[in-house]
Every structure is written in structure tokens, then in C-alpha cells.
Design an enzyme around this catalytic site. Structure first.
Site, PDB file in Angstrom:
ATOM      1  N   GLU A 168      -8.000  15.757 -60.966  1.00  0.00           N
ATOM      2  CA  GLU A 168      -8.202  16.963 -62.655  1.00  0.00           C
ATOM      3  C   GLU A 168      -7.005  16.453 -63.699  1.00  0.00           C
ATOM      4  OE1 GLU A 168     -10.899  17.372 -63.925  1.00  0.00           O
ATOM      5  OE2 GLU A 168     -12.492  16.981 -62.156  1.00  0.00           O
ATOM      6  N   GLU A 171      -6.404  12.701 -65.113  1.00  0.00           N
ATOM      7  CA  GLU A 171      -7.690  12.470 -65.612  1.00  0.00           C
ATOM      8  C   GLU A 171      -7.525  13.049 -67.257  1.00  0.00           C
ATOM      9  OE1 GLU A 171     -11.645  13.831 -64.136  1.00  0.00           O
ATOM     10  OE2 GLU A 171     -11.437  12.161 -62.275  1.00  0.00           O
ATOM     11  N   GLU A 172      -7.790  14.085 -67.097  1.00  0.00           N
ATOM     12  CA  GLU A 172      -7.378  14.997 -68.477  1.00  0.00           C
ATOM     13  C   GLU A 172      -6.328  14.888 -68.916  1.00  0.00           C
ATOM     14  OE1 GLU A 172      -8.633  19.030 -68.562  1.00  0.00           O
ATOM     15  OE2 GLU A 172     -10.028  18.781 -67.398  1.00  0.00           O
TER      16      GLU A 172
END
Length: 186
Positions: A168, A171-172
Site C-alpha cells: 500500500e 502503491e500510494e
């Protein structure tokens, strides 16, 4: 859930005998993720529903809508075949309704799987200077609000929670991190 309700009317369509037909589009509520939620409340012939659904999908595609969620009460089960013919698939069912979904873009869909539960993560990332990583959301409830927050996300089915936190954050933010420990579990 925040969103706005939209009701659309298709422009006139010319029929072979120069008659004009207007097709009322499905009414839905736009969600925070570029999708629309539709709840079927009125009885409808499945052929008429197919026409209305095709026209609605065309309008949603032009507007850039991504996901379409149709909540179909059990008393309208006659409409399932028409929706499936337009590309909808079953998302989940409850005793009194069926949820059908469609992903309009020509990309892999990002619609969440139906969950019996969801596990979310929030990553607390500190660099060697003691700085804490914060982000602003590109979608969702905080999009465009100026709110800074920790990177968050949902653990994929079968995914290790530690791996999910690393994924995460990357991805961010595009930043590769190393998982150290769980700070809290709620």
C-alpha cells in the site's frame, strides 16, 4: 457515503418511420470513487430494461463513470439476464436482493470483492531523519479536502498484513519500505 444523485434523459432517437422515442435513463447515486449506484425499485419488462440499461451505460461511459452497481431486489429477478448480457456480473447476494456490477473502462477493474470482513492497514513510515510520511488521497472521502493522512489501504484476500502495508505504501507513494512491527490492531 457521500455522493450526488443523477437522473438523465437520452436525447431523441430517430426511428425508421421518423417517430421520436425518448428513453429515460436509470437514476443513480454517484459515489466518491467515480462510480454510480443504482437501485431498481419499479417493475420493468426485461426487454425495456435492456434498452434503458444500454442507453444508461452509454451515458455513463461518456461521463467517465468507472463502476456501476445495480441493487436488484428479488422481485425484479426477471432483469438479471438483461444485465448479464450487458456485461454485468454477480457481486453478492443477500436474502432480498442481488448486487450486480459492471466495470466500464477498458482496464482491469478495481471493484472490491464482496467481503465477509475487510482488513485495512494504516502505515506509519519514518525515514532516517525522523520525518513521518503522510499523503493526500486521490480518491475517496478525503479527495480534494487538503487533509494529510497516513498511507492506508485494504489487505487483499489471502495477503499477509505485513506485505499489504509495504504494498500500500508503494502503491500510494512509490516509496519502498521495510516492515518493522505492528503498532496497533483494532
Amino acid at each position: 457515503m457521500s455522493g450526488s444523485t443523477t437522473s438523465m434523459m437520452v436525447d431523441e432517437q430517430r426511428l425508421p418511420e421518423n417517430n421520436v422515442q425518448q428513453i429515460e435513463l436509470l437514476t443513480g447515486t454517484e459515489d466518491s470513487y467515480g462510480g454510480v449506484r443504482v437501485e431498481i425499485k419499479n417493475r420493468m419488462d426485461s426487454d425495456v430494461f435492456g434498452d434503458v440499461l444500454r442507453a444508461s451505460i452509454s451515458q455513463w461511459r461518456q461521463k467517465g463513470t468507472k463502476g456501476v452497481w445495480i441493487k436488484l431486489p428479488i422481485q425484479h429477478a426477471n432483469l438479471v439476464e438483461a444485465a448479464v448480457k450487458e456485461g454485468f456480473w454477480y457481486h453478492h447476494a443477500e436474502p432480498n436482493y442481488l448486487m450486480l456490477v459492471l466495470w466500464i473502462p477498458k482496464t482491469a477493474h478495481t471493484l472490491p470483492a464482496n467481503a465477509s470482513h475487510r482488513v485495512g492497514i494504516g502505515a506509519f513510515v519514518i525515514n532516517s531523519k525522523g520525518e513521518v510520511l503522510v499523503v493526500q488521497e486521490n480518491s475517496g472521502r478525503f479527495k480534494g479536502t487538503g487533509v494529510w493522512k497516513l498511507p492506508t489501504g485494504v489487505v487483499n484476500e489471502g495477503e499477509d498484513i505485513c506485505t499489504a502495508a509495504i504494498r500500500e505504501v508503494e502503491e500510494e507513494t512509490g516509496i519502498k519500505t521495510e516492515f518493522v512491527e505492528i503498532l496497533a490492531f483494532r
